[in-house]
Motif scaffolding. Structure first.
Motif, PDB file in Angstrom:
ATOM      1  N   SER A 166      -2.110   0.114   4.919  1.00 40.75           N
ATOM      2  CA  SER A 166      -2.464  -0.384   3.587  1.00 40.75           C
ATOM      3  C   SER A 166      -1.744   0.376   2.465  1.00 40.75           C
ATOM      4  O   SER A 166      -1.726  -0.069   1.337  1.00 40.75           O
ATOM      5  CB  SER A 166      -3.975  -0.307   3.386  1.00 40.75           C
ATOM      6  OG  SER A 166      -4.404   1.039   3.509  1.00 40.75           O
ATOM      7  N   ASN A 167      -1.160   1.546   2.740  1.00 43.75           N
ATOM      8  CA  ASN A 167      -0.476   2.336   1.712  1.00 43.75           C
ATOM      9  C   ASN A 167       0.910   1.797   1.377  1.00 43.75           C
ATOM     10  O   ASN A 167       1.506   2.191   0.398  1.00 43.75           O
ATOM     11  CB  ASN A 167      -0.340   3.802   2.156  1.00 43.75           C
ATOM     12  CG  ASN A 167      -1.699   4.450   2.312  1.00 43.75           C
ATOM     13  OD1 ASN A 167      -2.683   3.978   1.761  1.00 43.75           O
ATOM     14  ND2 ASN A 167      -1.753   5.525   3.075  1.00 43.75           N
ATOM     15  N   ASN A 168       1.438   0.928   2.203  1.00 42.64           N
ATOM     16  CA  ASN A 168       2.808   0.464   2.020  1.00 42.64           C
ATOM     17  C   ASN A 168       2.841  -0.841   1.230  1.00 42.64           C
ATOM     18  O   ASN A 168       1.963  -1.686   1.353  1.00 42.64           O
ATOM     19  CB  ASN A 168       3.481   0.264   3.378  1.00 42.64           C
ATOM     20  CG  ASN A 168       3.571   1.568   4.139  1.00 42.64           C
ATOM     21  OD1 ASN A 168       3.815   2.609   3.555  1.00 42.64           O
ATOM     22  ND2 ASN A 168       3.347   1.522   5.431  1.00 42.64           N
ATOM     23  N   ASN A 169       3.882  -0.989   0.445  1.00 36.61           N
ATOM     24  CA  ASN A 169       4.056  -2.186  -0.364  1.00 36.61           C
ATOM     25  C   ASN A 169       5.271  -2.939   0.162  1.00 36.61           C
ATOM     26  O   ASN A 169       6.397  -2.632  -0.200  1.00 36.61           O
ATOM     27  CB  ASN A 169       4.249  -1.790  -1.837  1.00 36.61           C
ATOM     28  CG  ASN A 169       4.248  -2.988  -2.756  1.00 36.61           C
ATOM     29  OD1 ASN A 169       3.738  -4.045  -2.400  1.00 36.61           O
ATOM     30  ND2 ASN A 169       4.811  -2.836  -3.929  1.00 36.61           N
ATOM     31  N   PRO A 206       8.599   0.161  -4.212  1.00 42.05           N
ATOM     32  CA  PRO A 206       7.748   1.158  -4.860  1.00 42.05           C
ATOM     33  C   PRO A 206       6.415   0.503  -5.263  1.00 42.05           C
ATOM     34  O   PRO A 206       6.371  -0.679  -5.599  1.00 42.05           O
ATOM     35  CB  PRO A 206       8.554   1.562  -6.107  1.00 42.05           C
ATOM     36  CG  PRO A 206       9.966   1.191  -5.792  1.00 42.05           C
ATOM     37  CD  PRO A 206       9.882   0.001  -4.892  1.00 42.05           C
ATOM     38  N   THR A 207       5.361   1.267  -5.216  1.00 45.74           N
ATOM     39  CA  THR A 207       4.023   0.752  -5.512  1.00 45.74           C
ATOM     40  C   THR A 207       3.989   0.076  -6.878  1.00 45.74           C
ATOM     41  O   THR A 207       4.487   0.612  -7.867  1.00 45.74           O
ATOM     42  CB  THR A 207       2.992   1.894  -5.469  1.00 45.74           C
ATOM     43  OG1 THR A 207       3.071   2.516  -4.190  1.00 45.74           O
ATOM     44  CG2 THR A 207       1.587   1.371  -5.690  1.00 45.74           C
ATOM     45  N   GLY A 208       3.422  -1.113  -6.899  1.00 46.08           N
ATOM     46  CA  GLY A 208       3.247  -1.861  -8.141  1.00 46.08           C
ATOM     47  C   GLY A 208       4.481  -2.575  -8.645  1.00 46.08           C
ATOM     48  O   GLY A 208       4.478  -3.115  -9.742  1.00 46.08           O
ATOM     49  N   SER A 209       5.543  -2.589  -7.879  1.00 47.46           N
ATOM     50  CA  SER A 209       6.770  -3.239  -8.357  1.00 47.46           C
ATOM     51  C   SER A 209       7.056  -4.520  -7.583  1.00 47.46           C
ATOM     52  O   SER A 209       6.547  -4.724  -6.486  1.00 47.46           O
ATOM     53  CB  SER A 209       7.962  -2.284  -8.248  1.00 47.46           C
ATOM     54  OG  SER A 209       8.212  -1.978  -6.901  1.00 47.46           O
ATOM     55  N   GLN A 210       7.858  -5.353  -8.185  1.00 52.07           N
ATOM     56  CA  GLN A 210       8.322  -6.596  -7.573  1.00 52.07           C
ATOM     57  C   GLN A 210       9.839  -6.643  -7.746  1.00 52.07           C
ATOM     58  O   GLN A 210      10.369  -6.134  -8.732  1.00 52.07           O
ATOM     59  CB  GLN A 210       7.697  -7.819  -8.265  1.00 52.07           C
ATOM     60  CG  GLN A 210       6.214  -7.978  -8.006  1.00 52.07           C
ATOM     61  CD  GLN A 210       5.937  -8.326  -6.551  1.00 52.07           C
ATOM     62  OE1 GLN A 210       6.585  -9.168  -5.967  1.00 52.07           O
ATOM     63  NE2 GLN A 210       4.961  -7.653  -5.966  1.00 52.07           N
ATOM     64  N   GLU A 229      10.588  -2.660   1.624  1.00 48.67           N
ATOM     65  CA  GLU A 229       9.507  -1.782   1.179  1.00 48.67           C
ATOM     66  C   GLU A 229       9.783  -1.445  -0.279  1.00 48.67           C
ATOM     67  O   GLU A 229      10.840  -0.905  -0.612  1.00 48.67           O
ATOM     68  CB  GLU A 229       9.433  -0.515   2.015  1.00 48.67           C
ATOM     69  CG  GLU A 229       8.256   0.351   1.638  1.00 48.67           C
ATOM     70  CD  GLU A 229       8.096   1.558   2.560  1.00 48.67           C
ATOM     71  OE1 GLU A 229       7.049   2.216   2.461  1.00 48.67           O
ATOM     72  OE2 GLU A 229       9.016   1.844   3.348  1.00 48.67           O
TER      73      GLU A 229
END
Length: 163
Positions: free
Chosen positions: A63-66, A134-138, A132
């Motif tokens: 769950s930690n991976n984006n 960075p968190t919160g990015s698209q 993969e």
């Protein structure tokens, strides 16, 4: 006599109506449904298309991976050159993944996973490409820089502000 003429006219009309309905049904059955993709690029005899996919289709992640995934596909006209066909299949299955990058906030990110989709016809090659992030990015765009064929560099804008 008049009754026989009317009977023949009605019978002939019924036969013609049946023939017309059969013709309409067979024509409708041959119409291929239009498939809309998130992005499509057309070249003479070739198509490149892109759709969103669920990364969980091809990999298990914590769950930690984006992760974000895309189904990419190529439709190419066939050639009679068997050696070229084999090289093209090898490229799509093993090396093509290295030609893709995601652009995220100006940074270029390589895919972390690629799973070819098997069982398609000889003209279609598809696969799931996973990045993969960075968190919160698209991703703002995907860049395909073809090292095998004649697609050259293709930039597919994903961010609606860039389109």
């Amino acid at each position: 006599m008049a009754r026989e003429i009317i009977y023949r006219i009605v019978l002939l009309g019924t036969v013609w109506a049946f023939i017309c309905l059969q013709a309409c049904e067979s024509t409708a059955a041959k119409v291929k449904p239009v498939i809309k993709h998130m992005a499509e690029i057309h070249r003479k005899g070739s198509d490149l298309y892109l759709d969103e996919a669920d990364s969980r289709q091809v990999m298990k992640a914590g769950s930690n991976n984006n992760f974000i995934a895309y189904k990419i596909g190529f439709t190419d006209s066939l050639t009679d050159d068997k050696k070229f066909e084999q090289k093209r299949i090898e490229y799509y299955d093993y090396r093509m993944v290295n030609d893709w990058k995601a652009v995220v906030n100006g940074d270029s990110i390589s895919p972390v996973f690629f799973q070819p989709v098997t069982g398609l016809n000889k003209m279609n090659r598809e696969g799931i490409l996973v990045f993969e992030l960075p968190t919160g990015s698209q991703p703002d765009a995907l860049v395909y820089d073809d090292s095998f064929g004649n697609w050259q560099k293709q930039i597919i804008a994903l961010n609606p502000h860039l389109k």
